[in-house]
Design an enzyme around this catalytic site. Sequence first.
Site, PDB file in Angstrom:
ATOM      1  N   HIS A   1       0.797  -1.241   0.020  1.00  0.00           N
ATOM      2  CA  HIS A   1       0.043   0.140  -0.216  1.00  0.00           C
ATOM      3  C   HIS A   1       0.865   1.320   0.000  1.00  0.00           C
ATOM      4  CE1 HIS A   1      -2.779   3.059   1.753  1.00  0.00           C
ATOM      5  NE2 HIS A   1      -3.762   1.996   1.473  1.00  0.00           N
TER       6      HIS A   1
ATOM      7  N   LYS B   1     -10.393  -0.691  10.673  1.00  0.00           N
ATOM      8  CA  LYS B   1     -10.514  -1.929   9.649  1.00  0.00           C
ATOM      9  C   LYS B   1     -10.822  -3.034  10.522  1.00  0.00           C
ATOM     10  CE  LYS B   1      -7.204  -0.400   6.310  1.00  0.00           C
ATOM     11  NZ  LYS B   1      -7.751  -0.123   5.198  1.00  0.00           N
TER      12      LYS B   1
ATOM     13  N   CYS C   1      -4.679   2.160  -3.678  1.00  0.00           N
ATOM     14  CA  CYS C   1      -3.447   2.773  -3.075  1.00  0.00           C
ATOM     15  C   CYS C   1      -2.318   2.057  -3.268  1.00  0.00           C
ATOM     16  CB  CYS C   1      -3.743   3.104  -1.603  1.00  0.00           C
ATOM     17  SG  CYS C   1      -4.763   4.604  -1.235  1.00  0.00           S
TER      18      CYS C   1
ATOM     19  N   ASP D   1       3.636  -4.202   7.963  1.00  0.00           N
ATOM     20  CA  ASP D   1       2.352  -3.488   7.772  1.00  0.00           C
ATOM     21  C   ASP D   1       1.055  -4.467   8.214  1.00  0.00           C
ATOM     22  OD1 ASP D   1      -0.217  -2.675   6.920  1.00  0.00           O
ATOM     23  OD2 ASP D   1       0.748  -1.700   5.127  1.00  0.00           O
TER      24      ASP D   1
ATOM     25  N   GLN E   1      -4.088  -5.207   7.195  1.00  0.00           N
ATOM     26  CA  GLN E   1      -5.207  -6.392   6.766  1.00  0.00           C
ATOM     27  C   GLN E   1      -4.957  -7.351   7.489  1.00  0.00           C
ATOM     28  OE1 GLN E   1      -7.324  -5.463   4.786  1.00  0.00           O
ATOM     29  NE2 GLN E   1      -6.816  -3.497   3.824  1.00  0.00           N
TER      30      GLN E   1
HETATM   31  N1  PLP Z   1      -1.659  -0.728   4.607  1.00  0.00           N
HETATM   32  C1  PLP Z   1      -2.552  -1.441   3.763  1.00  0.00           C
HETATM   33  C2  PLP Z   1      -2.092  -3.026   3.719  1.00  0.00           C
HETATM   34  C3  PLP Z   1      -3.859  -1.107   3.911  1.00  0.00           C
HETATM   35  O1  PLP Z   1      -4.683  -1.718   3.071  1.00  0.00           O
HETATM   36  C4  PLP Z   1      -4.072   0.201   4.243  1.00  0.00           C
HETATM   37  C5  PLP Z   1      -5.532   0.746   4.061  1.00  0.00           C
HETATM   38  O2  PLP Z   1      -6.172   0.310   3.076  1.00  0.00           O
HETATM   39  C6  PLP Z   1      -3.312   0.949   4.752  1.00  0.00           C
HETATM   40  C7  PLP Z   1      -1.862   0.365   4.932  1.00  0.00           C
HETATM   41  C8  PLP Z   1      -3.494   2.231   5.078  1.00  0.00           C
HETATM   42  O3  PLP Z   1      -4.079   2.427   6.116  1.00  0.00           O
HETATM   43  P1  PLP Z   1      -4.726   3.696   7.007  1.00  0.00           P
HETATM   44  O4  PLP Z   1      -5.516   4.413   5.988  1.00  0.00           O
HETATM   45  O5  PLP Z   1      -5.774   3.277   7.997  1.00  0.00           O
HETATM   46  O6  PLP Z   1      -3.652   4.645   7.469  1.00  0.00           O
END
Ligand code: PLP
Length: 412
Positions: free
Chosen positions: A122, A225, A366, A199, A202
């Site tokens: 992401h 989430k 993203c 990260d 998910q």
């Molecule tokens: N990393 C992953 C794998 C994601 O799916 C997301 C959000 O969709 C993020 C990071 C970013 O999360 P946030 O927008 O809550 O900071």
Amino acid sequence: MLDVNHIRKDFPILSRTIYGKPLVYLDNAATSQKPKSVIQSLVDYYESYNSNIHRGVHTLSMEATDRHEEARSKCTRFIGAKEEKSLIMVRNTTEAINLVAQTWGKYNISEGDEILTTHMEHHSNLVPWQKLAKQNGASLKFIELNEDGMLDLSNINKLITERTKLLALTHMSNVLGTINPVKELIEIAHKMGAKVLIDGAQSVPHMKVDVTDMGCDFFAFSGHKMLAPTGIGVLYVKPEILEHMEPFLFGGDMVSQVWDDTATWNDLPWKFEAGTPNIADAIALGVAVDYLRDLGMENIHLHEKELTSYALKAFSELEEDLTLLGPRDVERRGGIMSFHTNKVHPHDLGTFLDHDGIAVRTGHHCAMPLMRSLELPATVRASFYLYNTENEIDKLIASLKSALYYFSNGSH
Ligand code: PLP
């Protein structure tokens, strides 16, 4: 096993209709819905003990402080961390990763060093590293993907070298659903002296995560989430690393003593929590964790595996028209189904599904470098959570079939 019919009653929004049809919410990878207990905890906070924390001697402030710190303890246990002080409350995964980049990264990654990441990240786990690399004269390297949407680890020992200072890697892809072998990669990286950031945006909502067993140095996730409100997330840092990290933001609450020209820092973790934190939403995150623990993360994971198997089978019927991304093996993927077709633009498909009450996400999710490597401008993504049912997957497939028919033949 989960009693999904019972669970669904806890989520008021699931009884909504869209264009007169029952809502089928399949946009969980973007954000989850919230159970009544989480919503009620926000009302309780604002109606009964709304107050600023840490500095107060009055009852409301002490109650709010206790509940806020209790939320931190719940999150600590939930992800298998050993010490509460290793959890920093932040706004979201994005802020957590920026914090690591601009504190630990700023002082530990220098000219000539390498940051290794993957082509399924992401933007949140890529752009902060691009910025840091430019700032400090380091370079970025990438683990490529194979055709199944899994990491190509055939040359991993060449990619991770003594120049690698950090491996920044997603636990589960938000586009492909791929679950990465993080423990194995952490071991390899550690042997070469690199630190590892995972990260977990998910993964934490959908499976049991134990950061101690995993051995990662940094782990980030977002509350929204995993049934909690927006605006609250968590960064875990291994205590021995956190002890030596400089603060991220400066101001109130993160200090111990302040003079005209200098200041000393507060104890961990508050040294990293400058200013009034997001008290209500942190408390609500604790309530979301209670909800998930009561159901059991193994049960949630199993339920989603069943939904994923069911969906994989259903999608195989549409193979001629729709291309599904990501691994086919449910052991290696979560409940995120991204797909595309050359018959309809993803946005048109998403709008068509919406008219049937089905909420999915369309776009680049993203993850533009991933989209570029797949030579796709966008995909449609349906993502499952604990309250979804096979019947909802049937509705998705039926609506997709009628969309394909409509866009090929021009009638509904
Ligand atoms: N990393 C992953 C794998 C994601 O799916 C997301 C959000 O969709 C993020 C990071 C970013 O999360 P946030 O927008 O809550 O900071």
